[in-house]
Design a protein around this motif. Structure first.
Motif, PDB file in Angstrom:
ATOM      1  N   TRP A  26       0.842  -1.197   0.000  1.00 39.47           N
ATOM      2  CA  TRP A  26       0.000   0.000   0.000  1.00 39.47           C
ATOM      3  C   TRP A  26       0.882   1.253   0.000  1.00 39.47           C
ATOM      4  O   TRP A  26       0.611   2.227  -0.706  1.00 39.47           O
ATOM      5  CB  TRP A  26      -0.923  -0.009   1.215  1.00 39.47           C
ATOM      6  CG  TRP A  26      -2.097   0.920   1.122  1.00 39.47           C
ATOM      7  CD1 TRP A  26      -2.238   2.132   1.740  1.00 39.47           C
ATOM      8  CD2 TRP A  26      -3.305   0.720   0.372  1.00 39.47           C
ATOM      9  NE1 TRP A  26      -3.447   2.685   1.427  1.00 39.47           N
ATOM     10  CE2 TRP A  26      -4.131   1.842   0.584  1.00 39.47           C
ATOM     11  CE3 TRP A  26      -3.759  -0.309  -0.452  1.00 39.47           C
ATOM     12  CZ2 TRP A  26      -5.382   1.977   0.008  1.00 39.47           C
ATOM     13  CZ3 TRP A  26      -5.014  -0.179  -1.036  1.00 39.47           C
ATOM     14  CH2 TRP A  26      -5.822   0.951  -0.806  1.00 39.47           C
ATOM     15  N   GLN A  29       2.727   1.408  -3.463  1.00 39.56           N
ATOM     16  CA  GLN A  29       1.795   1.879  -4.485  1.00 39.56           C
ATOM     17  C   GLN A  29       1.638   3.400  -4.411  1.00 39.56           C
ATOM     18  O   GLN A  29       1.620   4.097  -5.428  1.00 39.56           O
ATOM     19  CB  GLN A  29       0.438   1.203  -4.293  1.00 39.56           C
ATOM     20  CG  GLN A  29      -0.641   1.650  -5.249  1.00 39.56           C
ATOM     21  CD  GLN A  29      -1.953   0.924  -5.005  1.00 39.56           C
ATOM     22  OE1 GLN A  29      -2.386   0.097  -5.796  1.00 39.56           O
ATOM     23  NE2 GLN A  29      -2.592   1.211  -3.890  1.00 39.56           N
ATOM     24  N   GLU A  34       3.960  -0.245  -9.219  1.00 40.46           N
ATOM     25  CA  GLU A  34       2.888  -1.129  -9.670  1.00 40.46           C
ATOM     26  C   GLU A  34       3.166  -2.513  -9.104  1.00 40.46           C
ATOM     27  O   GLU A  34       4.200  -3.124  -9.410  1.00 40.46           O
ATOM     28  CB  GLU A  34       2.850  -1.203 -11.196  1.00 40.46           C
ATOM     29  CG  GLU A  34       1.816  -2.185 -11.723  1.00 40.46           C
ATOM     30  CD  GLU A  34       1.935  -2.425 -13.207  1.00 40.46           C
ATOM     31  OE1 GLU A  34       1.064  -3.119 -13.762  1.00 40.46           O
ATOM     32  OE2 GLU A  34       2.907  -1.938 -13.820  1.00 40.46           O
ATOM     33  N   ASN A  52      -7.169  -5.930  -2.419  1.00 43.32           N
ATOM     34  CA  ASN A  52      -6.629  -4.578  -2.491  1.00 43.32           C
ATOM     35  C   ASN A  52      -5.726  -4.346  -3.699  1.00 43.32           C
ATOM     36  O   ASN A  52      -5.518  -3.199  -4.098  1.00 43.32           O
ATOM     37  CB  ASN A  52      -5.863  -4.267  -1.204  1.00 43.32           C
ATOM     38  CG  ASN A  52      -6.784  -4.026  -0.018  1.00 43.32           C
ATOM     39  OD1 ASN A  52      -7.430  -2.992   0.065  1.00 43.32           O
ATOM     40  ND2 ASN A  52      -6.864  -4.994   0.886  1.00 43.32           N
ATOM     41  N   PHE A  53      -5.217  -5.424  -4.281  1.00 41.57           N
ATOM     42  CA  PHE A  53      -4.333  -5.316  -5.449  1.00 41.57           C
ATOM     43  C   PHE A  53      -4.793  -6.301  -6.517  1.00 41.57           C
ATOM     44  O   PHE A  53      -4.130  -7.309  -6.787  1.00 41.57           O
ATOM     45  CB  PHE A  53      -2.879  -5.585  -5.041  1.00 41.57           C
ATOM     46  CG  PHE A  53      -2.367  -4.648  -3.993  1.00 41.57           C
ATOM     47  CD1 PHE A  53      -1.806  -3.428  -4.339  1.00 41.57           C
ATOM     48  CD2 PHE A  53      -2.467  -4.979  -2.644  1.00 41.57           C
ATOM     49  CE1 PHE A  53      -1.351  -2.549  -3.365  1.00 41.57           C
ATOM     50  CE2 PHE A  53      -2.006  -4.110  -1.667  1.00 41.57           C
ATOM     51  CZ  PHE A  53      -1.456  -2.889  -2.031  1.00 41.57           C
ATOM     52  N   CYS A 291      -5.467   5.720  -0.823  1.00 43.95           N
ATOM     53  CA  CYS A 291      -4.299   5.682  -1.688  1.00 43.95           C
ATOM     54  C   CYS A 291      -4.305   6.927  -2.572  1.00 43.95           C
ATOM     55  O   CYS A 291      -5.289   7.172  -3.290  1.00 43.95           O
ATOM     56  CB  CYS A 291      -4.307   4.425  -2.550  1.00 43.95           C
ATOM     57  SG  CYS A 291      -2.920   4.383  -3.716  1.00 43.95           S
ATOM     58  N   ARG A 293      -2.870   7.531  -5.264  1.00 43.77           N
ATOM     59  CA  ARG A 293      -2.844   7.237  -6.701  1.00 43.77           C
ATOM     60  C   ARG A 293      -4.174   6.701  -7.205  1.00 43.77           C
ATOM     61  O   ARG A 293      -4.581   6.981  -8.332  1.00 43.77           O
ATOM     62  CB  ARG A 293      -1.732   6.237  -7.017  1.00 43.77           C
ATOM     63  CG  ARG A 293      -0.323   6.826  -6.893  1.00 43.77           C
ATOM     64  CD  ARG A 293       0.729   5.855  -7.383  1.00 43.77           C
ATOM     65  NE  ARG A 293       0.446   5.432  -8.740  1.00 43.77           N
ATOM     66  CZ  ARG A 293       0.181   4.164  -9.091  1.00 43.77           C
ATOM     67  NH1 ARG A 293       0.145   3.216  -8.171  1.00 43.77           N
ATOM     68  NH2 ARG A 293      -0.048   3.849 -10.340  1.00 43.77           N
ATOM     69  N   THR A 294      -4.858   5.902  -6.393  1.00 38.02           N
ATOM     70  CA  THR A 294      -6.101   5.272  -6.849  1.00 38.02           C
ATOM     71  C   THR A 294      -7.346   5.873  -6.213  1.00 38.02           C
ATOM     72  O   THR A 294      -8.453   5.673  -6.716  1.00 38.02           O
ATOM     73  CB  THR A 294      -6.079   3.764  -6.537  1.00 38.02           C
ATOM     74  OG1 THR A 294      -6.101   3.576  -5.105  1.00 38.02           O
ATOM     75  CG2 THR A 294      -4.826   3.106  -7.110  1.00 38.02           C
ATOM     76  N   ARG A 296      -8.591   4.820  -3.554  1.00 39.81           N
ATOM     77  CA  ARG A 296      -9.298   3.728  -2.899  1.00 39.81           C
ATOM     78  C   ARG A 296      -8.939   3.647  -1.417  1.00 39.81           C
ATOM     79  O   ARG A 296      -7.844   4.007  -1.003  1.00 39.81           O
ATOM     80  CB  ARG A 296      -8.971   2.385  -3.577  1.00 39.81           C
ATOM     81  CG  ARG A 296      -9.421   2.279  -5.023  1.00 39.81           C
ATOM     82  CD  ARG A 296      -9.028   0.944  -5.621  1.00 39.81           C
ATOM     83  NE  ARG A 296      -9.679  -0.157  -4.927  1.00 39.81           N
ATOM     84  CZ  ARG A 296      -9.060  -1.262  -4.521  1.00 39.81           C
ATOM     85  NH1 ARG A 296      -7.770  -1.406  -4.688  1.00 39.81           N
ATOM     86  NH2 ARG A 296      -9.730  -2.224  -3.934  1.00 39.81           N
ATOM     87  N   TYR A 298      -8.285   1.199   1.869  1.00 41.36           N
ATOM     88  CA  TYR A 298      -7.809  -0.152   2.134  1.00 41.36           C
ATOM     89  C   TYR A 298      -8.950  -1.015   2.660  1.00 41.36           C
ATOM     90  O   TYR A 298      -9.658  -0.630   3.586  1.00 41.36           O
ATOM     91  CB  TYR A 298      -6.671  -0.107   3.159  1.00 41.36           C
ATOM     92  CG  TYR A 298      -6.115  -1.465   3.518  1.00 41.36           C
ATOM     93  CD1 TYR A 298      -5.268  -2.134   2.652  1.00 41.36           C
ATOM     94  CD2 TYR A 298      -6.452  -2.074   4.728  1.00 41.36           C
ATOM     95  CE1 TYR A 298      -4.753  -3.384   2.978  1.00 41.36           C
ATOM     96  CE2 TYR A 298      -5.944  -3.312   5.065  1.00 41.36           C
ATOM     97  CZ  TYR A 298      -5.093  -3.970   4.189  1.00 41.36           C
ATOM     98  OH  TYR A 298      -4.597  -5.207   4.513  1.00 41.36           O
TER      99      TYR A 298
END
Length: 339
Positions: A26, A29, A34, A52-53, A291, A293-294, A296, A298
């Motif tokens: 996490w 990322q 990636e 989560n991934f 996150c 970057r996303t 989202r 956790y």
């Protein structure tokens, strides 16, 4: 270092060995990596990681000396390897239980992956007492023989904006270049009060319920005697933490373990009440946020409450790993130094 590495848009392809529920990943990322592969022996952790991934190849198996990259199939070039070998038998948290030789050897199980995949960067994370493991020096030499120059640091999550005191050892390596030491960002430690949900969110019982263990009641009395009535605080519900069994909310939470051990003593209409810290609060205590970057959150959906507490307590605080990866790979703080 190649110029491409200093590009903020570079995508670093990474794998995570002994991945647990994905705390290290996490953070990686968030740093721009990636995650393409991960492995863990515990099925609940592997399912949590997959949740989560979803783009990673997640393998649920126990690693050994014979384990290698073939477990992932054809995942292509890997730039970064993260690993958190089993730490139970390096830690004082194990108590008086006999040591398990297999667990203590788990640091070696990364070597085939490293020799055959030759990622540009490696990060091995463990409890600070791993330095006392008799195989530590040999492992360090083995990594250097492959071509990695190493920087080894003990970092405290409380120094990286995490409301928890959690010291961990980080072995950071790069092929052909010695990584700079990670510098602690200027910040003020976040107190435990910042992880708590609003009063009344969770039910609580009278702190001196007749069914309460006397040892727990004594720790509650000690906190009240020190702070005075009306002041909320945290108490160690099970066992002891060798530090008095309670703490004020004005300091970072003491280290989370795999046990559901911290309770909140709060005052309601002049009466002390007690409840356990809840999963959303423990997740905040580990530093899990959205996150960047996303966008989202956790997810922690699988297993019993005890399983999910264990996943968090076994984990790596994402903000610490994010900072380590940013500095190590040249994205983030190294990029800023070059500007």
């Amino acid at each position: 270092m190649p110029a491409l590495i200093r590009e903020a848009t570079l995508m670093v392809r990474a794998i995570d060995l002994f991945c647990g529920g994905g705390g290290s990943s996490w953070g990686a990322q968030a740093a721009g990596a990636e995650l393409v592969g991960a492995v863990d022996a515990w099925d609940v952790a592997a399912r949590t990681y997959s949740d989560n991934f979803p783009g990673a190849v997640v393998v649920n198996t126990r690693l050994s000396d014979e384990s290698g990259p073939e477990i992932f199939g054809d995942i292509g070039q890997v730039d970064l390897l993260i690993a958190s070998p089993e730490c139970t038998h390096h830690s004082i948290a194990r108590g008086a239980k006999p040591r398990c030789d297999e667990s203590r050897r788990s640091g070696w199980y990364v070597m085939r992956f490293i020799r055959e995949m030759r990622p540009q960067w490696i990060v091995l994370e463990n409890v600070a007492m791993m330095r006392n493991w008799e195989g530590f020096r040999e492992l360090k030499t083995a990594l250097e023989d492959v071509g990695y120059l190493l920087t080894i640091q003990t970092l405290d999550a409380a120094d990286f904006g995490v409301p928890q005191a959690r010291r961990r050892l980080f072995i950071m390596g790069e092929l052909g270049r010695k990584p700079d030491e990670v510098t602690v960002p200027p910040s003020h430690p976040l107190p435990a009060s910042t992880i708590l949900d609003e009063p009344g969110t969770w039910p609580a019982k009278h702190a001196f319920d007749e069914r309460r263990a006397e040892a727990t009641a004594e720790r509650i009395r000690a906190g009240i005697a020190e702070l005075g009535e009306g002041e909320d605080f945290l108490v160690v519900y099970y066992s002891s933490d060798r530090a008095g069994g309670w703490q004020p909310l004005t300091r970072p939470l003491r280290t989370l373990t795999t046990l559901d051990r911290f309770g909140l003593v709060s005052w309601v209409e002049g009466i002390p009440r007690l409840r356990m810290l809840q999963l959303p609060e423990l997740r905040r205590a580990m530093g899990f946020g959205l996150c960047p970057r996303t966008g989202r959150e956790y997810r922690l959906e699988y297993g019993s409450r005890r399983d999910r507490v264990k996943i968090l307590g076994n984990g790596v605080c994402p903000p610490v790993m994010q900072h380590v990866i940013e500095c190590l790979t040249g994205i983030g703080c190294s990029l800023a130094r070059a500007a």
